[in-house]
Motif scaffolding. Structure first.
Motif, PDB file in Angstrom:
ATOM      1  N   PHE A  43       0.812  -1.216   0.000  1.00 26.47           N
ATOM      2  CA  PHE A  43       0.000   0.000   0.000  1.00 26.47           C
ATOM      3  C   PHE A  43       0.845   1.266   0.000  1.00 26.47           C
ATOM      4  O   PHE A  43       0.346   2.360   0.273  1.00 26.47           O
ATOM      5  N   GLY A  44       2.127   1.109  -0.290  1.00 28.82           N
ATOM      6  CA  GLY A  44       3.004   2.272  -0.408  1.00 28.82           C
ATOM      7  C   GLY A  44       3.286   2.966   0.908  1.00 28.82           C
ATOM      8  O   GLY A  44       3.491   4.185   0.936  1.00 28.82           O
ATOM      9  N   MET A  45       3.296   2.200   2.012  1.00 27.70           N
ATOM     10  CA  MET A  45       3.509   2.789   3.332  1.00 27.70           C
ATOM     11  C   MET A  45       4.899   2.463   3.862  1.00 27.70           C
ATOM     12  O   MET A  45       5.417   1.366   3.618  1.00 27.70           O
ATOM     13  N   PRO A  46       5.501   3.382   4.617  1.00 31.77           N
ATOM     14  CA  PRO A  46       6.788   3.078   5.253  1.00 31.77           C
ATOM     15  C   PRO A  46       6.603   2.109   6.411  1.00 31.77           C
ATOM     16  O   PRO A  46       5.541   2.063   7.030  1.00 31.77           O
ATOM     17  N   ASN A  47       7.627   1.333   6.684  1.00 33.44           N
ATOM     18  CA  ASN A  47       7.563   0.362   7.770  1.00 33.44           C
ATOM     19  C   ASN A  47       8.048   1.019   9.058  1.00 33.44           C
ATOM     20  O   ASN A  47       9.171   0.806   9.512  1.00 33.44           O
ATOM     21  N   ASP A  48       7.198   1.846   9.668  1.00 33.98           N
ATOM     22  CA  ASP A  48       7.551   2.497  10.927  1.00 33.98           C
ATOM     23  C   ASP A  48       6.433   2.303  11.943  1.00 33.98           C
ATOM     24  O   ASP A  48       5.370   1.761  11.631  1.00 33.98           O
ATOM     25  N   PHE A  49       6.678   2.740  13.169  1.00 34.69           N
ATOM     26  CA  PHE A  49       5.736   2.504  14.261  1.00 34.69           C
ATOM     27  C   PHE A  49       4.365   3.100  13.972  1.00 34.69           C
ATOM     28  O   PHE A  49       3.338   2.461  14.208  1.00 34.69           O
ATOM     29  N   ASN A  50       4.325   4.328  13.472  1.00 27.95           N
ATOM     30  CA  ASN A  50       3.037   4.992  13.242  1.00 27.95           C
ATOM     31  C   ASN A  50       2.175   4.233  12.240  1.00 27.95           C
ATOM     32  O   ASN A  50       0.967   4.053  12.451  1.00 27.95           O
ATOM     33  N   LYS A  51       2.772   3.795  11.146  1.00 27.90           N
ATOM     34  CA  LYS A  51       1.997   3.071  10.138  1.00 27.90           C
ATOM     35  C   LYS A  51       1.625   1.677  10.614  1.00 27.90           C
ATOM     36  O   LYS A  51       0.550   1.163  10.293  1.00 27.90           O
ATOM     37  N   ALA A  77     -12.870   5.857   1.345  1.00 25.73           N
ATOM     38  CA  ALA A  77     -11.584   6.301   0.787  1.00 25.73           C
ATOM     39  C   ALA A  77     -11.123   7.602   1.435  1.00 25.73           C
ATOM     40  O   ALA A  77      -9.939   7.770   1.751  1.00 25.73           O
ATOM     41  N   MET A  78     -12.069   8.517   1.658  1.00 27.64           N
ATOM     42  CA  MET A  78     -11.722   9.781   2.310  1.00 27.64           C
ATOM     43  C   MET A  78     -11.233   9.541   3.735  1.00 27.64           C
ATOM     44  O   MET A  78     -10.252  10.162   4.181  1.00 27.64           O
ATOM     45  N   ALA A 138      -4.104   7.697  -5.203  1.00 27.17           N
ATOM     46  CA  ALA A 138      -5.455   7.150  -5.349  1.00 27.17           C
ATOM     47  C   ALA A 138      -5.439   5.644  -5.566  1.00 27.17           C
ATOM     48  O   ALA A 138      -6.347   4.929  -5.120  1.00 27.17           O
ATOM     49  N   HIS A 139      -4.402   5.146  -6.234  1.00 30.35           N
ATOM     50  CA  HIS A 139      -4.309   3.710  -6.507  1.00 30.35           C
ATOM     51  C   HIS A 139      -4.204   2.915  -5.210  1.00 30.35           C
ATOM     52  O   HIS A 139      -4.938   1.930  -5.008  1.00 30.35           O
ATOM     53  N   HIS A 140      -3.315   3.330  -4.307  1.00 27.37           N
ATOM     54  CA  HIS A 140      -3.143   2.621  -3.044  1.00 27.37           C
ATOM     55  C   HIS A 140      -4.380   2.747  -2.158  1.00 27.37           C
ATOM     56  O   HIS A 140      -4.785   1.773  -1.503  1.00 27.37           O
ATOM     57  N   VAL A 141      -4.984   3.927  -2.137  1.00 25.30           N
ATOM     58  CA  VAL A 141      -6.201   4.110  -1.339  1.00 25.30           C
ATOM     59  C   VAL A 141      -7.318   3.222  -1.865  1.00 25.30           C
ATOM     60  O   VAL A 141      -8.041   2.581  -1.099  1.00 25.30           O
TER      61      VAL A 141
END
Length: 274
Positions: free
Chosen positions: A136-144, A225-226, A239-242
């Protein structure tokens, strides 16, 4: 703004330190003691299962294949409670079953505790998998990682509303989440005086997201999505990942809706990969 934010952060931490009460410390110690006792009980029961030749279900292979070094950022709970537990376990030995009854293994409260643990392990299953975040294009950190746990917790709570034990079970799942989060924050170097304030921040994130997701139930994908773009992607996703996450959540909610109560509460299932 760049100059103000550090000052505001230091001020907030100072206020949190002054407002930390003895009651808060007692609650934290009581929760930690409860979790340690539960982990010890899990070890003893699990060892009895192994002697009976019963398989203990572990986290998915996807979790075990996390990238090297990911452990430092993982929201790893104590190793004693990383395995799922059969809620309605029936041993082959009548002596062992009698012993379990004597220690309250088959009581309603004990079953709820085991069910809550299994459900929480399901909720955090993908947070331990960097490939899920990357998808989903997210970083691998605590918040995510916390955001991913939150969205799966919310899906579980939606399904729990159909169950008679849903309210009590939801609280037990919450307890696992906050003990987990506090343990990780301590590992990150957050001091005791700041821990309650940081936990409240995470709770605000969770509750705010849950309200937004609830509002999107039974409505258009655009509203979901919003909510995802604001609460999960933090206004920083394409938009693709969302759209992929919207499809994933709708599919998993439908799967949980079709699941019978015994299967769902037993927790011997997993969220699928997107």
């Amino acid at each position: 703004l760049d100059d103000m934010l550090p000052r505001l952060a230091r001020h907030a931490e100072s206020m949190a330190a002054r407002s930390a009460s003895t009651t808060g410390s007692m609650v934290t110690r009581r929760a930690a003691g409860h979790s340690e006792m539960r982990a010890h009980a899990v070890n003893r029961v699990t060892e009895g299962w192994r002697r009976q030749g019963v398989k203990v279900f572990s986290q998915s292979s996807a979790t075990k294949s996390a990238a090297p070094g990911a452990g430092e950022k993982s929201m790893a709970i104590p190793s004693a409670v990383k395995s799922k537990i059969i809620v309605d376990f029936k041993p082959t030995s009548s002596i062992f079953e009698t012993a379990l009854r004597l220690v309250g293994f088959y009581s309603k409260e004990s079953k709820i505790t085991r069910s809550a643990l299994n459900l929480y392990l399901n909720a955090r299953q993908h947070a331990d998998n960097p490939n899920f975040l990357k998808h989903f294009g997210m970083p691998n950190d605590f918040n995510k990682q916390f955001c991913i746990i939150s969205i799966h917790m919310w899906m579980i709570f939606v399904r729990l509303r159909k169950e008679s034990v849903g309210k009590q079970l939801s609280q037990e799942v919450f307890d696992n989440l906050w003990f987990d989060a506090q343990k990780h924050l301590k590992n990150l170097g957050v001091g005791v005086l700041s821990l309650n304030a940081r936990t409240r921040d995470l709770q605000n994130v969770f509750y705010g997201s849950a309200v937004a997701f609830d509002f999107s139930l039974g409505t258009s994908d655009a509203l979901l999505a919003m909510a995802l773009y604001r609460n999960i992607f933090s206004f920083d996703g394409d938009a693709h990942h969302v759209g992929m996450m919207v499809a994933y959540i709708r599919r998993e909610l439908n799967k949980l809706e079709m699941m019978d109560s015994d299967t769902f509460l037993g927790g011997m299932w997993e969220f699928s990969m997107p």
